[in-house]
Design an enzyme around this catalytic site. Structure first.
Site, PDB file in Angstrom:
ATOM      1  N   ARG A  16     -13.710   3.385  12.599  1.00 51.76           N
ATOM      2  CA  ARG A  16     -13.710   3.173  11.143  1.00 51.76           C
ATOM      3  C   ARG A  16     -15.120   3.327  10.546  1.00 51.76           C
ATOM      4  O   ARG A  16     -15.517   2.586   9.657  1.00 51.76           O
ATOM      5  CB  ARG A  16     -13.107   1.805  10.800  1.00 51.76           C
ATOM      6  CG  ARG A  16     -11.606   1.750  11.069  1.00 51.76           C
ATOM      7  CD  ARG A  16     -11.038   0.412  10.654  1.00 51.76           C
ATOM      8  NE  ARG A  16     -11.601  -0.658  11.466  1.00 51.76           N
ATOM      9  CZ  ARG A  16     -11.579  -1.951  11.174  1.00 51.76           C
ATOM     10  NH1 ARG A  16     -10.993  -2.333  10.067  1.00 51.76           N
ATOM     11  NH2 ARG A  16     -12.116  -2.846  11.971  1.00 51.76           N
ATOM     12  N   CYS A 520      -7.540   0.287   6.053  1.00 52.13           N
ATOM     13  CA  CYS A 520      -6.793   0.766   7.211  1.00 52.13           C
ATOM     14  C   CYS A 520      -5.839  -0.326   7.668  1.00 52.13           C
ATOM     15  O   CYS A 520      -6.084  -1.505   7.423  1.00 52.13           O
ATOM     16  CB  CYS A 520      -7.743   1.068   8.359  1.00 52.13           C
ATOM     17  SG  CYS A 520      -8.945   2.320   7.945  1.00 52.13           S
ATOM     18  N   HIS A 645      12.839 -11.813  -0.796  1.00 52.37           N
ATOM     19  CA  HIS A 645      11.812 -11.473  -1.773  1.00 52.37           C
ATOM     20  C   HIS A 645      11.443 -10.011  -1.629  1.00 52.37           C
ATOM     21  O   HIS A 645      11.333  -9.495  -0.519  1.00 52.37           O
ATOM     22  CB  HIS A 645      10.570 -12.356  -1.549  1.00 52.37           C
ATOM     23  CG  HIS A 645       9.362 -11.845  -2.253  1.00 52.37           C
ATOM     24  ND1 HIS A 645       9.235 -11.910  -3.622  1.00 52.37           N
ATOM     25  CD2 HIS A 645       8.249 -11.212  -1.802  1.00 52.37           C
ATOM     26  CE1 HIS A 645       8.079 -11.352  -3.963  1.00 52.37           C
ATOM     27  NE2 HIS A 645       7.470 -10.919  -2.882  1.00 52.37           N
ATOM     28  N   CYS A 647       8.572  -7.237  -3.410  1.00 50.94           N
ATOM     29  CA  CYS A 647       7.493  -7.251  -4.397  1.00 50.94           C
ATOM     30  C   CYS A 647       7.318  -5.897  -5.057  1.00 50.94           C
ATOM     31  O   CYS A 647       6.268  -5.321  -4.986  1.00 50.94           O
ATOM     32  CB  CYS A 647       6.192  -7.722  -3.796  1.00 50.94           C
ATOM     33  SG  CYS A 647       5.943  -7.372  -2.075  1.00 50.94           S
ATOM     34  N   HIS A 698      -1.489 -10.427  -8.881  1.00 50.78           N
ATOM     35  CA  HIS A 698      -2.473  -9.388  -8.547  1.00 50.78           C
ATOM     36  C   HIS A 698      -3.735  -9.513  -9.387  1.00 50.78           C
ATOM     37  O   HIS A 698      -4.714  -8.824  -9.131  1.00 50.78           O
ATOM     38  CB  HIS A 698      -1.866  -8.004  -8.762  1.00 50.78           C
ATOM     39  CG  HIS A 698      -0.615  -7.790  -7.962  1.00 50.78           C
ATOM     40  ND1 HIS A 698       0.643  -8.045  -8.470  1.00 50.78           N
ATOM     41  CD2 HIS A 698      -0.428  -7.403  -6.691  1.00 50.78           C
ATOM     42  CE1 HIS A 698       1.541  -7.798  -7.538  1.00 50.78           C
ATOM     43  NE2 HIS A 698       0.925  -7.416  -6.452  1.00 50.78           N
ATOM     44  N   CYS A 730       4.713 -12.877  -6.452  1.00 55.33           N
ATOM     45  CA  CYS A 730       4.536 -12.663  -5.007  1.00 55.33           C
ATOM     46  C   CYS A 730       3.746 -13.832  -4.442  1.00 55.33           C
ATOM     47  O   CYS A 730       3.495 -14.809  -5.146  1.00 55.33           O
ATOM     48  CB  CYS A 730       3.806 -11.323  -4.778  1.00 55.33           C
ATOM     49  SG  CYS A 730       3.823 -10.763  -3.053  1.00 55.33           S
TER      50      CYS A 730
HETATM   51  N1  GLN Z   1       5.963 -14.703   1.935  1.00 58.16           N
HETATM   52  C1  GLN Z   1       4.949 -13.715   1.754  1.00 58.16           C
HETATM   53  C2  GLN Z   1       3.772 -14.324   0.993  1.00 58.16           C
HETATM   54  O1  GLN Z   1       3.987 -15.116   0.151  1.00 58.16           O
HETATM   55  C3  GLN Z   1       5.460 -12.515   1.010  1.00 58.16           C
HETATM   56  C4  GLN Z   1       4.444 -11.407   0.923  1.00 58.16           C
HETATM   57  C5  GLN Z   1       4.977 -10.116   0.357  1.00 58.16           C
HETATM   58  O2  GLN Z   1       5.960 -10.089  -0.326  1.00 58.16           O
HETATM   59  N2  GLN Z   1       4.343  -9.012   0.620  1.00 58.16           N
HETATM   60  O3  GLN Z   1       2.632 -13.985   1.208  1.00 58.16           O
HETATM   61 ZN    ZN Z   2       5.772  -9.856  -2.672  1.00 56.02          ZN
END
Ligand code: GLN
Ligand code: ZN
Length: 764
Positions: A16, A520, A645, A647, A698, A730
């Protein structure tokens, strides 16, 4: 002599090196010159390495400081107005601004959008175009890199993204069709190809991977027009490269284009060989992609040789041997894997070894005396894998064979489960929860690193994790959340954490592949039948539940996501491997339930990215993906609530499958699009419960109660109130504690207000 070529080499460096150089440059620790020096040294090393591995014609211009699609946009001056002043003043700064955005020295530019490169785990930057815009050559990267190799005595084949794929991979800010810009773009290609010819290039490679996808008439016409235009001017010979799938209905089109050679992917689509040979006009070169460019397994050389000999019989010296696609998606060199045992290492091939395999195939075709020994050795390795008890476990096969449709079916349908869960969980209307992880602070990451390097004992690390978990539970209680989580402090990565505890997985030391820019990933290697020697998450979930009276949600990564983010074995179908992972997770789910965990979330953020490139194959994939999820989730009692879930954003075209997963509750990302994503759920009348995210994790921004309420009211307009959960988009692992607390306080306040309002409405 049979020719061996390559379509692209990983540019990040076996250790890397490019990542380090980029990050040092971005942080101001090192100069542009030192970044360029590292880049040049890597290119030289990689050309040399490819030559030594037996490649006759290595590629050039496959190198990139960030992304090859961004390189093309930059080269063609397809630079949105907001970056232009910076790019003119300082090209390198302008280039990185497009890639990453800038927020300093009076600039505040957001980056280009990033999206997945076909069905790989690589992400490219989406060029932003505009109706009526022009193109021009900016800089001379392909020429300069071609000359750089020449100066080292190496003749290369410059690689360019083809004009039609370039436009189709771009987006227009005004919604106009990108292909309208084709006539403006083609003169730039003509000029560049002419310059490459003048510089001495014999061949160029034009990548047109869009040819393996469904194309409409406009796109087909664009191909005909583009390649006819490019054929009118002086240029090197053109190899038209297609990869990641079969040409299928686009084969007559691809074969009709006036080029000098065609590359096809015979790993993903070996069955197309015969049709391709028949369609190929006389005199054309066929570059046969015989070695998988995007996996880590040794090639079944005897099988590849059958295809190669067949093609050679028809084409003779017009046959070239190549990897299926650019090796960008493989790690660099297996020689660095000193910690893997010899047997396992013998089953693998990284970029360098893949090129050696191609040389061996070419030598075998040419009848070289030494080839037989190489083939015999490869055969022995394949055979050892085929017979290894580490790979094939009768108990797993028996369990798979015994699966019945009932195993993928909850005992009762959702409405009945809903009643059982309401009685068991006694949650208020608009229940609040989070997606799983809480802030992974520097302290948490350091403790993990110290434990890994032996500086922190297991007992002390455990005690540390217990403290973190307890703190997290207390904070959630104070905030007033309804369904709690333990915080995931013990997890490094949502796939690795499970892979490390399952049998059938291996981890490399340097098996890095580029995800985007300097980032990466080191995917786990699934080499054998998957089993779960012991419970993986029960201890922490149970501990967390013991701290509180509120329901504690167990947290698992789903079978499709584990599969999608790993290097998957190639000796059985992906569906079969996925089903094995599902069975291991099913046992975990049942153990959690037995340990008193009444709510269990099985994350599947990667379901959508596994979609095949051709629509016709979606159904089959979605069927087994959904089935795997259901196998993992369906063993529990009605009263145990299963969450999932995802995202991301686009559900429109997969909503039926998402509903077929039959999770009691799904949480999705919606805050950034201000609930637009809900459309699919509404139109389809999604039957179960749903938590549309109201906090964009985010961003460091903390939305207030009113903002979240506004989103929730939008959701409440279109969903039944008893369907709605209140949660962030998330997991919170990238956020700090302060913002997390503030945002969750607001989130709980918003849910409470909504409850009061709906109680008033009911009373009235
Ligand atoms: N349970 C995971 C978290 O909360 C879900 C992460 C994801 O959806 N990428 O970090
Ligand atoms: Zn998520």
């Amino acid at each position: 002599m049979t020719t061996v070529t390559n379509l692209g080499f990983p540019r990040i460096g076996a250790k890397r090196e490019l990542k380090r150089a980029l990050e040092a440059y971005w942080s101001g620790e090192s100069s542009a010159q030192s970044l360029q020096d590292t880049a040049r040294a890597l290119r030289a090393r990689h050309w040399q390495l490819q030559r030594e591995a037996g490649v006759d014609v290595p590629p050039s211009n496959d190198f990139s400081l960030y992304d090859q699609v961004l390189d093309a946009a930059f080269l063609f001056d397809a630079i949105p107005a907001r970056y232009r002043a910076l790019a003119d003043a300082d090209p390198l700064a302008g280039y990185f601004a497009l890639a990453r955005g800038v927020q300093r020295d009076g600039h505040d530019l957001h980056a280009l959008e990033m999206t997945k490169w076909f069905d790989t785990n690589y992400h490219y930057l989406v060029p932003e175009l505009q109706a009526g815009q022009g193109f021009a050559l900016r800089g001379d990267k392909p020429l300069a890199e071609y000359r750089e190799a020449r100066a080292l005595g190496i003749q290369t084949r410059p690689v360019l993204l083809g004009p039609v794929s370039f436009l189709l991979l771009s987006k227009t800010v005004d919604g106009s069709p990108a292909l309208d810009l084709l006539d403006a773009l083609l003169p730039v290609y003509v000029e560049l190809l002419g310059a490459l010819k003048d510089a001495g290039a014999e061949w160029v490679q034009l990548d047109e991977p869009l040819l393996v996808q469904d194309l409409d008439e406009t796109a087909r016409a664009a191909y005909v027009h583009a390649y006819a235009t490019l054929a009118t001017a002086p240029r090197p010979k053109v190899l038209l490269a297609t990869y990641f799938g079969a040409l299928d209905d686009n084969l007559p089109l691809a074969a009709s284009l006036p080029v000098d050679g065609l590359h096809v992917d015979l790993v993903r689509a070996p069955e197309q060989l015969d049709a391709v040979i028949k369609a190929l006009p006389a005199g054309r070169v066929l570059s046969a992609g015989l070695v998988n460019g995007r996996n880590i397994w040794r090639t079944h050389l005897d099988n590849a040789l059958v295809l190669a000999r067949y093609a050679h019989g028809h084409l003779g010296n017009r046959l070239w041997l190549s990897p299926s696609c650019s090796l960008l998606h493989s790690p660099v060199d297996l020689a660095l894997e000193t910690r893997l045992d010899d047997e396992l290492r013998g089953w693998l091939a990284f970029a360098r070894q893949k090129l050696q395999e191609l040389r061996l195939l070419a030598d075998a075709i040419d009848g070289a005396a030494h080839a037989e020994a190489g083939l015999a050795e490869a055969r022995a390795r394949i055979e050892s894998r085929r017979q290894s008890p580490r790979v094939h476990k009768p108990a797993v096969a028996a369990r798979l064979a015994a699966l019945t449709p009932a195993d993928a079916q909850r005992h009762s349908r959702y409405p009945q489960r809903h009643l059982a869960q309401a009685a068991a969980l006694k949650l208020p209307r608009f229940p609040t929860t989070t997606i799983g992880s809480f802030p992974q602070t520097l302290e948490v990451r350091e403790a993990r690193a110290r434990n890994k390097s032996g500086k922190l004992s297991d007992a002390d690390y455990d005690a540390f994790l217990a403290t973190q978990t307890e703190h997290c539970v207390r904070v959630q209680e104070q905030i007033g959340l309804d369904v709690l989580v333990h915080g995931e402090f013990e997890r490094n990565d949502m796939v690795e954490y499970f892979g490390e505890q399952l049998d059938g997985f291996a981890f490399t030391r340097s098996g890095w592949v580029q995800s985007y820019g300097s980032r990466c990933v080191k995917p786990p290697v699934i080499y054998g039948d998957v089993t779960r020697p012991q419970p993986m998450t029960v201890r922490w979930s149970q501990y967390a539940q013991s701290l509180t009276d509120r329901p504690m949600k167990g947290m698992l990564t789903g079978p499709v996501t584990v599969l999608q983010w790993s290097f998957v074995r190639d000796d059985q179908s992906r569906a079969a491997t996925c089903r094995q992972i599902a069975l291991a997770l099913r046992d975990e789910v049942l153990d959690l339930e037995a340990a008193g965990i009444g709510v269990i979330q099985i994350d599947e953020p990667a379901i959508r990215e596994g979609l095949p490139l051709r629509r016709a194959q979606w159904r089959e994939y979605l069927d087994w993906a959904v089935e795997a999820f259901r196998i993992s989730a369906s063993g529990v009692r009605d009263s145990t609530q299963i969450h999932t879930h995802m995202c991301y954003s686009e559900f429109n075209d997969i909503i039926h499958s998402v509903a077929a997963m039959d999770a009691d509750v799904i949480s999705i990302e919606t805050s950034r699009s201000r609930m637009e994503l809900l459309d699919a759920f509404v139109r389809f009348q999604y039957p179960n419960e749903i938590g549309p995210g109201v906090y964009d994790i985010h961003s460091p921004r903390v939305p207030d109660k009113e903002e979240m309420l506004a989103l929730l009211r939008k959701a409440a307009e279109v969903l039944r109130p008893e369907q709605i959960w209140v949660n962030p988009d998330c997991g919170l692992k990238t956020r700090g504690w302060k913002e997390t607390r503030a945002a969750l306080d607001a989130l709980v306040a918003a849910a409470r207000q909504l409850r009061e309002e709906s109680a008033d409405a009911n009373a009235a």
